[in-house]
Motif scaffolding. Structure first.
Motif, PDB file in Angstrom:
ATOM      1  N   ILE A 204       0.838  -1.210   0.000  1.00 29.03           N
ATOM      2  CA  ILE A 204       0.000   0.000   0.000  1.00 29.03           C
ATOM      3  C   ILE A 204       0.862   1.246   0.000  1.00 29.03           C
ATOM      4  O   ILE A 204       0.608   2.202  -0.753  1.00 29.03           O
ATOM      5  CB  ILE A 204      -0.943  -0.019   1.227  1.00 29.03           C
ATOM      6  N   ARG A 205       1.909   1.263   0.829  1.00 30.21           N
ATOM      7  CA  ARG A 205       2.781   2.436   0.921  1.00 30.21           C
ATOM      8  C   ARG A 205       3.473   2.725  -0.413  1.00 30.21           C
ATOM      9  O   ARG A 205       3.520   3.872  -0.864  1.00 30.21           O
ATOM     10  CB  ARG A 205       3.820   2.215   2.013  1.00 30.21           C
ATOM     11  N   THR A 207       2.495   1.804  -3.378  1.00 30.22           N
ATOM     12  CA  THR A 207       1.492   2.212  -4.372  1.00 30.22           C
ATOM     13  C   THR A 207       1.160   3.690  -4.224  1.00 30.22           C
ATOM     14  O   THR A 207       1.011   4.417  -5.220  1.00 30.22           O
ATOM     15  CB  THR A 207       0.225   1.362  -4.218  1.00 30.22           C
ATOM     16  N   TRP A 208       1.073   4.163  -2.983  1.00 28.58           N
ATOM     17  CA  TRP A 208       0.793   5.581  -2.747  1.00 28.58           C
ATOM     18  C   TRP A 208       1.866   6.479  -3.356  1.00 28.58           C
ATOM     19  O   TRP A 208       1.602   7.622  -3.728  1.00 28.58           O
ATOM     20  CB  TRP A 208       0.703   5.854  -1.240  1.00 28.58           C
ATOM     21  N   ARG A 209       3.092   5.979  -3.442  1.00 28.49           N
ATOM     22  CA  ARG A 209       4.200   6.792  -3.925  1.00 28.49           C
ATOM     23  C   ARG A 209       4.222   6.939  -5.448  1.00 28.49           C
ATOM     24  O   ARG A 209       4.988   7.729  -5.984  1.00 28.49           O
ATOM     25  CB  ARG A 209       5.542   6.204  -3.453  1.00 28.49           C
ATOM     26  N   VAL A 213      -1.350   8.831  -8.268  1.00 33.88           N
ATOM     27  CA  VAL A 213      -2.261   8.096  -7.377  1.00 33.88           C
ATOM     28  C   VAL A 213      -2.880   9.065  -6.372  1.00 33.88           C
ATOM     29  O   VAL A 213      -2.174   9.804  -5.694  1.00 33.88           O
ATOM     30  CB  VAL A 213      -1.510   6.970  -6.627  1.00 33.88           C
ATOM     31  N   GLY A 215      -5.556   7.826  -4.322  1.00 32.70           N
ATOM     32  CA  GLY A 215      -6.132   7.004  -3.267  1.00 32.70           C
ATOM     33  C   GLY A 215      -5.779   5.544  -3.490  1.00 32.70           C
ATOM     34  O   GLY A 215      -5.510   5.131  -4.620  1.00 32.70           O
ATOM     35  N   VAL A 216      -5.763   4.765  -2.417  1.00 31.44           N
ATOM     36  CA  VAL A 216      -5.473   3.326  -2.504  1.00 31.44           C
ATOM     37  C   VAL A 216      -6.501   2.578  -1.673  1.00 31.44           C
ATOM     38  O   VAL A 216      -6.705   2.886  -0.494  1.00 31.44           O
ATOM     39  CB  VAL A 216      -4.052   2.993  -1.982  1.00 31.44           C
TER      40      VAL A 216
END
Length: 246
Positions: A204-205, A207-209, A213, A215-216
């Motif tokens: 998740i972390r 992907t946020w970067r 993006v 939202g996840v």
């Protein structure tokens, strides 16, 4: 790939020297159709930022004719008639140089900063532009709000491919199709089953970067909970009865 400020900034910067006159600053803003610019000293180090708002605020405070000062703003942006009133802008006791007019200290960033982090800096300080400086605080570029927002214009398909290839594949070394990635309006949804529970926050972390993006949403599950201490099972000890030697 995560973009950094150096990749989106404008290298050809319109700047003002701190001793530049009120009139010349106004000319620069009008000529280049910009709303603000950095102010530098003799070593090209950023000492402040000056904007149309700074000019008009000081003019209104000195003249007491706020409505007239506000009417100059569209003229400045057109690069035209607003400059006809320049001769009356530098009255006694009024700021006459960029150094006297500017907002200081300037909020600056380095080119290695992530674009998303620079956007947070901009939002936190309520500024429209960020001078970009090198390790010696010398001006090398400028990043505007529109420069930073371009990152978030990436398509959902571009974001999906990067999450799959760079995050799930390269960073986490997961086999293909372990995690199903879908993206809608910049919101990433992750679905699948990982081997260990501890990898879920990491997925998740990372992907946020990914740039773009916003939202996840995680639907990830796990097979082994490696975040809890392993259970200790009682050992079955066999007591030996030692016979006395004969």
């Amino acid at each position: 790939m995560t973009l950094i400020v150096g990749q989106v900034m404008t290298s050809e910067v319109v700047g003002a020297h701190r001793r530049m006159s009120f009139k010349d600053v106004a000319r620069l803003l009008a000529r280049y159709r910009i709303s603000g610019l950095p102010v530098v000293d003799d070593d090209d180090k950023v000492v402040g930022v000056i904007s149309e708002t700074d000019l008009l605020r000081r003019q209104a405070a000195g003249s007491g004719r706020g409505p007239r000062a506000r009417r100059l703003l569209p003229s400045l942006r057109r690069g035209g008639a607003g400059l006809r009133a320049e001769s009356g802008w530098a009255g006694p006791g009024r700021p006459t140089t960029a150094e006297q007019l500017m907002s200081s200290p300037a909020v600056t960033v380095h080119p290695e900063l992530r674009v998303a982090d620079a956007a947070r800096v901009m939002e936190r300080h309520g500024v429209e532009r960020l001078p970009v400086v090198d390790e010696e605080d010398r001006l090398i570029g400028i990043a505007t709000r529109s420069d930073l927002l371009r990152v978030f214009l990436r398509t959902d398909e571009e974001i999906r491919r990067e999450v799959e290839d760079e995050v799930m594949g390269r960073a986490l070394s997961l086999p293909p199709h372990t995690v199903i990635v879908s993206v809608g309006d910049g919101v990433v949804t992750l679905e699948g089953r990982l081997e260990h529970r501890s990898r879920i926050p990491e997925a998740i972390r990372l992907t946020w970067r990914v740039d773009g993006v916003v939202g996840v949403m995680s639907g990830l599950t796990y097979r082994v909970d490696d975040t809890r201490p392993a259970e200790r099972h009682p050992s079955h000890r066999i007591d030996h009865q030692w016979l006395p030697e004969r």
